[in-house]
Design an enzyme around this catalytic site. Structure first.
Site, PDB file in Angstrom:
ATOM      1  N   ASP A  16      37.306   4.359  14.468  1.00  0.00           N
ATOM      2  CA  ASP A  16      37.764   3.433  15.507  1.00  0.00           C
ATOM      3  C   ASP A  16      37.163   2.550  16.289  1.00  0.00           C
ATOM      4  O   ASP A  16      35.850   2.384  16.032  1.00  0.00           O
ATOM      5  CB  ASP A  16      38.003   4.842  16.606  1.00  0.00           C
ATOM      6  CG  ASP A  16      39.014   3.998  17.466  1.00  0.00           C
ATOM      7  OD1 ASP A  16      39.880   3.879  17.205  1.00  0.00           O
ATOM      8  OD2 ASP A  16      38.922   3.991  18.866  1.00  0.00           O
ATOM      9  N   SER A  17      38.110   1.838  17.045  1.00  0.00           N
ATOM     10  CA  SER A  17      36.582   0.413  17.200  1.00  0.00           C
ATOM     11  C   SER A  17      35.927   0.785  18.425  1.00  0.00           C
ATOM     12  O   SER A  17      35.157   0.264  18.629  1.00  0.00           O
ATOM     13  CB  SER A  17      38.121  -0.671  17.751  1.00  0.00           C
ATOM     14  OG  SER A  17      39.271   0.276  18.216  1.00  0.00           O
TER      15      SER A  17
ATOM     16  N   CYS B 215      42.112   3.920  14.230  1.00  0.00           N
ATOM     17  CA  CYS B 215      43.067   3.234  15.104  1.00  0.00           C
ATOM     18  C   CYS B 215      43.695   1.970  14.467  1.00  0.00           C
ATOM     19  O   CYS B 215      43.849   2.046  13.108  1.00  0.00           O
ATOM     20  CB  CYS B 215      41.494   1.864  14.597  1.00  0.00           C
ATOM     21  SG  CYS B 215      41.589   1.095  16.001  1.00  0.00           S
TER      22      CYS B 215
ATOM     23  N   GLU C  50      40.722   2.515  29.609  1.00  0.00           N
ATOM     24  CA  GLU C  50      38.748   2.545  29.620  1.00  0.00           C
ATOM     25  C   GLU C  50      38.465   2.296  30.289  1.00  0.00           C
ATOM     26  O   GLU C  50      37.435   2.738  31.376  1.00  0.00           O
ATOM     27  CB  GLU C  50      38.569   1.330  29.059  1.00  0.00           C
ATOM     28  CG  GLU C  50      38.556   1.208  27.352  1.00  0.00           C
ATOM     29  CD  GLU C  50      37.408   1.436  25.992  1.00  0.00           C
ATOM     30  OE1 GLU C  50      36.829   1.876  26.868  1.00  0.00           O
ATOM     31  OE2 GLU C  50      38.453   2.354  25.230  1.00  0.00           O
TER      32      GLU C  50
ATOM     33  N   CYS D 197      48.829   2.794  19.446  1.00  0.00           N
ATOM     34  CA  CYS D 197      47.757   2.302  20.525  1.00  0.00           C
ATOM     35  C   CYS D 197      46.775   3.980  20.434  1.00  0.00           C
ATOM     36  O   CYS D 197      47.449   4.809  21.006  1.00  0.00           O
ATOM     37  CB  CYS D 197      47.840   1.327  20.733  1.00  0.00           C
ATOM     38  SG  CYS D 197      45.801   0.664  21.816  1.00  0.00           S
TER      39      CYS D 197
ATOM     40  N   HIS E  34      44.642   4.079  22.074  1.00  0.00           N
ATOM     41  CA  HIS E  34      44.376   4.652  24.185  1.00  0.00           C
ATOM     42  C   HIS E  34      46.156   4.748  24.701  1.00  0.00           C
ATOM     43  O   HIS E  34      46.389   5.848  26.021  1.00  0.00           O
ATOM     44  CB  HIS E  34      44.415   3.559  24.545  1.00  0.00           C
ATOM     45  CG  HIS E  34      42.426   2.857  24.318  1.00  0.00           C
ATOM     46  ND1 HIS E  34      42.353   2.739  23.264  1.00  0.00           N
ATOM     47  CD2 HIS E  34      41.448   2.573  25.200  1.00  0.00           C
ATOM     48  CE1 HIS E  34      41.041   2.009  23.061  1.00  0.00           C
ATOM     49  NE2 HIS E  34      40.508   2.433  24.630  1.00  0.00           N
TER      50      HIS E  34
HETATM   51  N1  DGL Z   1      41.705   1.930  18.575  1.00  0.00           N
HETATM   52  C1  DGL Z   1      42.742   0.105  19.001  1.00  0.00           C
HETATM   53  C2  DGL Z   1      43.983   0.636  17.937  1.00  0.00           C
HETATM   54  O1  DGL Z   1      44.972   1.659  18.112  1.00  0.00           O
HETATM   55  C3  DGL Z   1      43.167  -0.087  20.871  1.00  0.00           C
HETATM   56  C4  DGL Z   1      41.520  -0.654  20.577  1.00  0.00           C
HETATM   57  C5  DGL Z   1      41.596  -1.951  20.204  1.00  0.00           C
HETATM   58  O2  DGL Z   1      41.630  -2.918  20.447  1.00  0.00           O
HETATM   59  O3  DGL Z   1      40.589  -1.771  19.602  1.00  0.00           O
HETATM   60  O4  DGL Z   1      44.812  -0.280  17.868  1.00  0.00           O
END
Ligand code: DGL
Length: 289
Positions: free
Chosen positions: A15-16, A78, A157, A189, A191
């Site tokens: 993931d990012s 992600c 976050e 997403c 989050h």
């Molecule tokens: N993990 C990203 C997503 O699911 C969200 C956080 C980011 O923008 O990197 O799109």
């Protein structure tokens, strides 16, 4: 690491940053016998505001890193990376690669009764149109309304999940969406599942929320079962984490996502990721990985 049996190899997830822990948590809950290696690109998060070209580059580097560790399945947790780079990553590696878009899209297509589905995600995910395309491919008649909610990621976050600020932001983003008369909303997403309570409050009980993390985990179980790669219960299990920035912050914020302790976190350098991607390209020129 060497494994006699492919089923004993870990599942690799990237993931990012910390957000993919929502997917990992569901995988641990459903598949407790599986070992996992999670890689969070915490030095380069967020991906959601970057160009597709940049996200593809980062995603290839993360994938090369995990594949080199020896994994049986690669999961792109992600949504942004899944939306723009899934096909490219699939073409680059021989192991099965799964993204989060398809399972979420399928669940939404099944859930809607009035044929109107909303999708919320980062700017890059929404710009890619990946959810809309996939939902319409599954059920061509469905109307899909997509909208980005960029402030949701930093709020989560920050640990603001439930208060009046979050509700205000959610109302601002979702009021238009609510007027479109959708009966299903995809939380597209990593989050957003943490904001479910507020999103539900704003959208009302008539709208079904689709959590792509849960849908993904169900899908992983099916794929491992059908390909004979499920690890046997009772065999040793490990859970390892790699991050590209400070492990302490990952551990602290990660707890919000996992509701669990996060141990065994190692920091890796971006330069080493870039080297791995170059090595991968060279290997591919000589016959693939
Ligand atoms: N993990 C990203 C997503 O699911 C969200 C956080 C980011 O923008 O990197 O799109």
């Amino acid at each position: 690491m060497k494994f006699d049996n492919m089923a004993d190899m870990p599942i690799g997830i990237f993931d990012s940053g910390v957000g993919g822990l929502t997917v990992l948590k569901e995988i641990h809950a459903r598949l407790p016998a599986e070992s996992t290696i999670y890689m969070g690109d915490t030095a380069r998060v967020p991906y959601g505001i970057r160009s597709a070209e940049t996200v593809i580059k980062y995603s290839l580097e993360n994938s090369a890193f995990l594949v080199e560790k020896g994994i049986k399945l690669l999961i792109i947790a992600c949504n942004t990376a899944s939306a723009v780079s899934l096909d490219i990553i699939r073409a680059a590696f021989k192991i099965p690669v799964m993204g989060v878009i398809e399972p979420g899209a399928r669940a939404a297509a099944m859930a809607t009764k009035n044929g109107r589905v909303g999708v919320i995600g980062t700017e890059a995910t929404i710009k890619s149109g990946a959810y809309g395309r996939t939902i319409r491919k599954i059920a061509p008649g469905i109307v899909v309304i997509e909208s980005s909610c960029p402030l949701f990621v930093p709020l989560v976050e920050e640990g603001w999940l439930d208060d009046e600020v979050v509700e205000l932001v959610a109302r601002r983003y979702l009021t238009e969406m609510k007027r479109t008369n959708i009966d299903t909303l995809v939380l597209g997403c990593t989050h957003y599942p943490l904001l479910k309570r507020v999103i539900k409050k704003v959208m009302g009980d008539g709208v079904v929320l689709i959590d792509s993390a849960i849908e993904k985990a169900k899908n992983v179980t099916d794929i491992l079962t059908s390909s004979g790669l499920l690890k046997a219960a009772g065999t040793p299990v490990f859970r390892k984490y790699y991050v590209t920035d400070c492990p302490d912050r990952f551990q602290e914020i990660g707890k919000r996502f996992m509701l669990d302790s996060l141990e065994d976190i190692t920091r890796i350098e971006i330069a080493s990721l870039e080297e791995k991607a170059i090595a991968l390209k060279n290997k591919q020129c000589n016959g693939g990985v």
